[in-house]
Each structure stands twice: as C-alpha cells, then as structure tokens.
Write a protein that holds these residues in place. Sequence first.
Motif, short mmCIF file in Angstrom:
data_model
loop_
_atom_site.label_atom_id
_atom_site.label_comp_id
_atom_site.label_asym_id
_atom_site.label_seq_id
_atom_site.Cartn_x
_atom_site.Cartn_y
_atom_site.Cartn_z
N LEU A 139 0.90 -1.15 0.04
CA LEU A 139 0.03 -0.07 0.13
C LEU A 139 1.11 1.14 -0.25
CD1 LEU A 139 -3.07 -0.19 0.08
CD2 LEU A 139 -3.06 0.41 2.66
N THR A 140 0.64 2.15 -1.00
CA THR A 140 1.38 3.38 -1.02
C THR A 140 0.64 4.51 -1.28
OG1 THR A 140 3.40 2.19 -1.91
CG2 THR A 140 3.30 4.63 -2.27
N PHE A 141 0.72 5.23 -0.34
CA PHE A 141 -0.20 6.53 -0.67
C PHE A 141 0.31 7.61 0.60
CE2 PHE A 141 -2.60 6.29 3.53
CZ PHE A 141 -2.39 5.15 3.78
N THR A 142 -0.15 9.04 0.01
CA THR A 142 0.30 9.95 0.74
C THR A 142 -0.86 11.04 1.27
OG1 THR A 142 2.41 10.29 -0.46
CG2 THR A 142 1.77 12.30 0.88
N VAL A 143 -1.14 11.23 2.41
CA VAL A 143 -1.96 12.35 2.91
C VAL A 143 -1.32 13.57 3.22
CG1 VAL A 143 -4.04 12.45 4.66
CG2 VAL A 143 -3.01 10.00 3.94
N HIS A 144 -2.20 14.50 2.58
CA HIS A 144 -1.52 15.75 2.75
C HIS A 144 -2.08 16.48 4.21
CE1 HIS A 144 0.27 15.31 -1.14
NE2 HIS A 144 -1.04 14.85 -1.33
N PRO A 145 -1.31 17.34 4.74
CA PRO A 145 -1.90 18.12 5.87
C PRO A 145 -3.13 18.82 5.77
CG PRO A 145 0.44 18.56 5.75
CD PRO A 145 -0.03 17.74 4.44
N GLY A 146 -4.22 18.66 6.65
CA GLY A 146 -5.23 19.44 6.38
C GLY A 146 -6.40 18.55 5.35
N GLU A 147 -5.93 17.57 5.19
CA GLU A 147 -6.63 16.76 3.93
C GLU A 147 -7.82 16.14 4.62
OE1 GLU A 147 -5.82 14.94 -0.09
OE2 GLU A 147 -4.83 14.19 1.59
N PHE A 148 -9.23 15.89 4.26
CA PHE A 148 -10.03 15.11 4.70
C PHE A 148 -10.15 13.75 3.72
CE2 PHE A 148 -13.91 14.98 7.40
CZ PHE A 148 -14.38 13.81 7.26
N LEU A 149 -9.68 12.83 4.10
CA LEU A 149 -9.38 11.83 3.11
C LEU A 149 -10.53 10.46 3.65
CD1 LEU A 149 -7.91 10.07 0.88
CD2 LEU A 149 -6.53 9.18 2.68
N CYS A 150 -11.08 9.81 2.70
CA CYS A 150 -11.96 8.85 3.00
C CYS A 150 -11.50 7.62 2.15
CB CYS A 150 -13.42 8.91 2.50
SG CYS A 150 -14.31 10.01 3.87
N LEU A 151 -11.43 6.57 3.26
CA LEU A 151 -11.07 4.98 2.53
C LEU A 151 -12.30 4.35 2.60
CD1 LEU A 151 -7.98 4.77 5.11
CD2 LEU A 151 -7.66 4.89 2.57
N VAL A 152 -12.57 4.10 1.19
CA VAL A 152 -13.67 3.11 1.37
C VAL A 152 -13.29 2.05 0.86
CG1 VAL A 152 -15.35 4.76 0.71
CG2 VAL A 152 -14.19 3.88 -1.05
N GLY A 153 -14.02 0.53 0.94
CA GLY A 153 -13.74 -0.51 0.46
C GLY A 153 -14.64 -1.63 1.00
N PRO A 154 -14.72 -2.59 0.58
CA PRO A 154 -15.67 -3.70 1.03
C PRO A 154 -15.52 -4.15 2.47
CG PRO A 154 -14.21 -4.80 -0.62
CD PRO A 154 -14.14 -3.22 -0.58
N SER A 155 -16.38 -4.21 3.11
CA SER A 155 -16.08 -4.64 4.76
C SER A 155 -15.31 -5.89 4.74
CB SER A 155 -17.50 -5.08 5.47
OG SER A 155 -18.27 -5.78 4.53
N GLY A 156 -14.34 -5.66 5.63
CA GLY A 156 -13.38 -6.92 5.94
C GLY A 156 -12.18 -6.83 5.05
N CYS A 157 -12.06 -5.51 4.64
CA CYS A 157 -10.83 -5.58 3.51
C CYS A 157 -9.64 -5.17 4.16
CB CYS A 157 -11.24 -4.81 2.39
SG CYS A 157 -11.12 -2.82 2.57
N GLY A 158 -9.56 -4.79 5.49
CA GLY A 158 -8.36 -4.64 6.11
C GLY A 158 -8.10 -2.96 6.33
N LYS A 159 -9.50 -2.16 6.24
CA LYS A 159 -9.41 -0.78 6.53
C LYS A 159 -9.13 -0.27 7.90
CE LYS A 159 -13.48 -0.37 5.32
NZ LYS A 159 -14.48 -1.39 4.55
N SER A 160 -9.59 -1.23 8.85
CA SER A 160 -9.59 -0.64 10.52
C SER A 160 -7.93 -1.27 10.62
CB SER A 160 -10.41 -1.68 11.10
OG SER A 160 -11.72 -1.50 10.64
N THR A 161 -7.36 -2.29 10.11
CA THR A 161 -6.09 -2.78 10.29
C THR A 161 -5.13 -1.65 9.96
OG1 THR A 161 -6.78 -4.77 9.67
CG2 THR A 161 -4.44 -4.50 9.62
N LEU A 162 -5.28 -1.03 8.80
CA LEU A 162 -4.61 0.19 8.32
C LEU A 162 -4.64 1.32 9.36
CD1 LEU A 162 -2.98 1.85 6.22
CD2 LEU A 162 -5.03 2.23 5.13
N LEU A 163 -5.77 1.60 9.91
CA LEU A 163 -5.95 2.71 10.92
C LEU A 163 -5.14 2.38 12.19
CD1 LEU A 163 -9.40 4.37 10.93
CD2 LEU A 163 -7.41 4.80 9.50
N ASN A 164 -5.38 1.14 12.51
CA ASN A 164 -4.41 0.57 13.88
C ASN A 164 -3.01 0.78 13.44
OD1 ASN A 164 -6.94 -0.04 15.23
ND2 ASN A 164 -7.03 -2.00 14.45
N ILE A 165 -2.55 0.35 12.46
CA ILE A 165 -1.15 0.38 12.09
C ILE A 165 -0.70 2.03 12.16
CG2 ILE A 165 0.76 0.22 10.46
CD1 ILE A 165 -0.75 -2.20 9.62
#
Lengths: 276, 262
Positions: A41-67
């Motif tokens: 997974l390669t991505f950049t989040v800029h300061p002040g940005e409102f970024l939404c991560l969408v994906g099917p449930s169970g795809c690892g979104k929460s895991t990413l936040l926990n990391i």
Amino acid sequence: MSTSIAPVESRAAVRPPAVQAVGLAKWFDGAEGTVAAIENLTFTVHPGEFLCLVGPSGCGKSTLLNIIAGLLPASGGQLQIYGESGGRVRPDCIGYVFQRDALLPWKTALQNVMLPLLLRGVPMAQSRAEALNWVQKVGLAGFEHHYPSQLSGGMRKRISLAMTMVYRPSIILMDEPFAALDVQTRHLMENELLALWAEAGSTILFVTHDLEEAVALADRIIVLTAAPARIRADYQVPLDRPRDVAEIRTSGAFVDIYRRIWRDLREEVAASRGRR
Amino acid sequence: MAGGSYPVAASRYRPAAKVLVLPVLLGAWEGAVRVGVLDPFYTSSPVPILATIVRWIATGYVLEHVLATLAVTLAGLAGGVVIGAVAGFALGFLRWLERVALPFLTAANAMPRIILYPLMVLWLGFGPLSRIVLVASLVVFPALLTTHSAIRQVDVEIVRNARVLGARRLGLIRHVYLPAVALWLFSTIRVTIGFALAGAIVGEYVGAVRGMGMVIAFAQSMFRAREVLAGTAVLLAVIWLIDLGLRAAEHAAARWRLSEVM
C-alpha cells in the motif's frame, strides 16, 4: 504542534506529508497459515486533508488505521507520520475515534473528556475548563455529569468526538464512527464534524464502507480492493465547501462522482462476496 | 431511567412481610418455652437473651469483645484484600506468572484453609496475629481470583482507546483497571466478610483472652445456652451493620452503573 513562529506559507511548504505509506504490508499468522490483510500500500495524505478510505467490509481498512495509530506493527514497508517513522503510538498528534464508542463507563461525560488532558499532565483546573468548553461545543451542555450509561448512542458519540478533539491532534483517524447511528443523527453529526474539522484544520482519515458518506465528507477518496487491501483508485472530490451532507446528495456533481467511484467499488464488493 | 416501575411496585409489598417475619419467629420461640414445649436449658428464649445483651451493653462488657473480634476481622480482611488485589494485578498483567501460578491458586482456593489454623498457632502463638493471618488466608484467594478475572474482562476497546488518548501503564491502571476492579472487589468483600468473621471467631474459640468467640466458647463450657445465643445475636447484629455500611459504600462507588442496574 510546531512551536516555531513562521509565516503560514513557508511552513506549509516545508511541512512533510501528514501520513506517507510506502509499500505498507500487514499479514497475520493464523491457524490456516499466513493471511495478508494489507499488501503493498503506497499513498500520501496531505496536512489538512479530509481523506476517506472506502472498500468492502473486512478488506483491512481498520487494520490500516490501527497501524497508523501505532496499535499494530506493520509487517513490511514504511510508514511516516510528518516525516518520522517508527511504530510507536504518537498520542500527541494522533486521535482515533472508534466505531464503538469506548468511553470509560465509570467516568462522567466531563471526566471522560478531561482524561486525555490529565494524561498529558495538564493541571486539573485547566483540563476541566477546556473539557467543559468541548462538551458545550459538541452540544451536550447540561449533560456534563451524566455517565455514559445515561446517554444515548448519539450523545456518547459526541463525547468520543470531544474526547479526541480536546487535545487537538493534528491527525484524526475515524473508523466508521457514525455507523451505529440513525440517519438523522448521523447527518447532524457529519455536518458538525465538517464544521469542527474546518475550525481545527486537522487531517482526517475516515474509514467507511458507505460511499455516500465518503463523497459527502471527503476532499479525496481512496478505494481499496477486497482483502488483501491494495489501492484500487484514488479520486479527488470536486465539491464546494462548506457542504450540507444531507442536501449535497441531490446535487448533480455529487451523483456524478458517486457513480464513477461506485463502478470501482462495486467490483471489489463483488470480489469480496465471491471469496466467501 | 424509564424502567423503574417494576422495582417500585414490588417494594410496596415487601416491607410488611419483612417486618413480620422476625417478631413471629421470636414470639413462637418465647411462647414455646413458656408453654413448656422447649426446655430453656437448651434453647433459652428471646426475653432473657435480650436482657443479657442489654446488661452486656450497659456494663461495657460486650463492647470490648466485639471490638477485639472486629479488629482481627478487619485487619485480616484488609490484609487479604490488599495482598490478593496486588497479586491479582500481577497475575492479570504477567502471562507467564498466570500460567505458572493460577492452577495452584485455584487449588488453594478450594482447600478449607481453616484446617491450617493449628499450624498458624504453632508459628505465631495464641495472640491476635495468628487469627489475623487465618482471616487473611480465607480472604486472599477469592480477592486474588476476582481481581484477576476482572482485569481479564476489561473491554479491550476501552484499553485501546485509553492508550490512543495517551495512557501508559500507570495511566491505564489508574483510569481503567482500578475502577474496573474496584466494583468486583467490593462484592468480594461483601461475600467474604462472613468467612472473615467466622475465621476470627473460630480462632477465638481456642486460647483467646478477648473476643466474641471466646465469650461464646466460655458460655458453652459453662452450659449457658442463653449467653451462647446472646453472643450469636450480637455477632449477627454486627454483621448486619457492616453489610449495611458496605452496601452504602458500594452503591456510592457504583453510581455509574445505576441506570444499567435499573
């Protein structure tokens, strides 16, 4: 968080990305061998940005936040928060609002909001004053001394939000924070979140599987693939601010961007269903 | 908050029955002795028992012994709860210790520790210390096992949230684990205070110079059923008062759970 006084423009130019992931990976060792949750997974989040991560449930979104929060170590790749790597929790700059509110049931609403300040060594009186201010800001004046068990789901969510905002984290992670709320409360909370975000100027990483919610809130939307999570697509959301999340859903531009993203998301949802 | 109608309706009927039970039983007892169905040598009867208690209180005799028993009970209880809670915390946080020690502790909890009293007397003599250790040994294992399981049951999500909010080990203990354990410890104290008092009294049966156990054992050796029963009644009143106090304290400490309970 920087204490140096510099002109806004020059500071913005020097400031590194809020979050930068390069080749990030996470796998879990289970009874049936190793399961990959996140892959390259390669991505950049800029300061002040409102970024939404969408994906099917169970795809690892929460895991990413926990990391990103430092609650889980990554298995591979690099992660930098404001240019600094290392897998430890960085409590001063990161806030995290969970799907299920995790208020301390033995503390009142006010005591809950005071907690992060007290943990940072802010004196009692000052913590109390700032927490009171935030309890009022999220619309719960008069409920300061209620315990979580005496508050409704929406009220508890407001307290969690105040609990996070009170220590002014520059990055706020949100894991489907409004999923359990009824639609009216949810729209109200989304609008309030946008107002608070505009005022605080923090960076938000918002995980949801609800594309409508994502389009209504975000500057930018990353579509993740079915597990293991990879980046399927990266969209800018060209909608004006300030927005009213309930009204914006009927605008032509909204429907347009929604359709384009849905084409990507639909295939991933189908893929995740097929796998089960 | 809205679901309060059932308890209110139920409590309207309870007091009448509750108030009647004791006088009816005592009246029947007194009547049976007067009529000659019961032999007062073995059973005594409420009026002389009450007279004995009044005389004991008036002369200050009973106070000295109640205080001695209470001191042993409370010292043992406090020691047992504190040691049990500290050990329970250690066990809750250290997995390896848990794996090594828990089977032994569970076995020790099942053992009737009162049989160790002769050994404690052998080591510590007939003074209050051996009885305090006996009481502590009765309380320490329930307190330890309760603390351990309370720590295990703390919501992981709450721990994660507290960590993200900036709590380190000490902050977690103070703001998350201690409050979570406190309520369970309160109920453990309420459950074990009976054991604790029983331990103190059984200890006083043998060789004590002060304490309600000694009073009862002495009366028994003199075949005075009246004084045995008077001593028992005093102890019942003491236990009832302690429980009343504990319940009030528990109620105050658990205000946050009120609406759940209702």
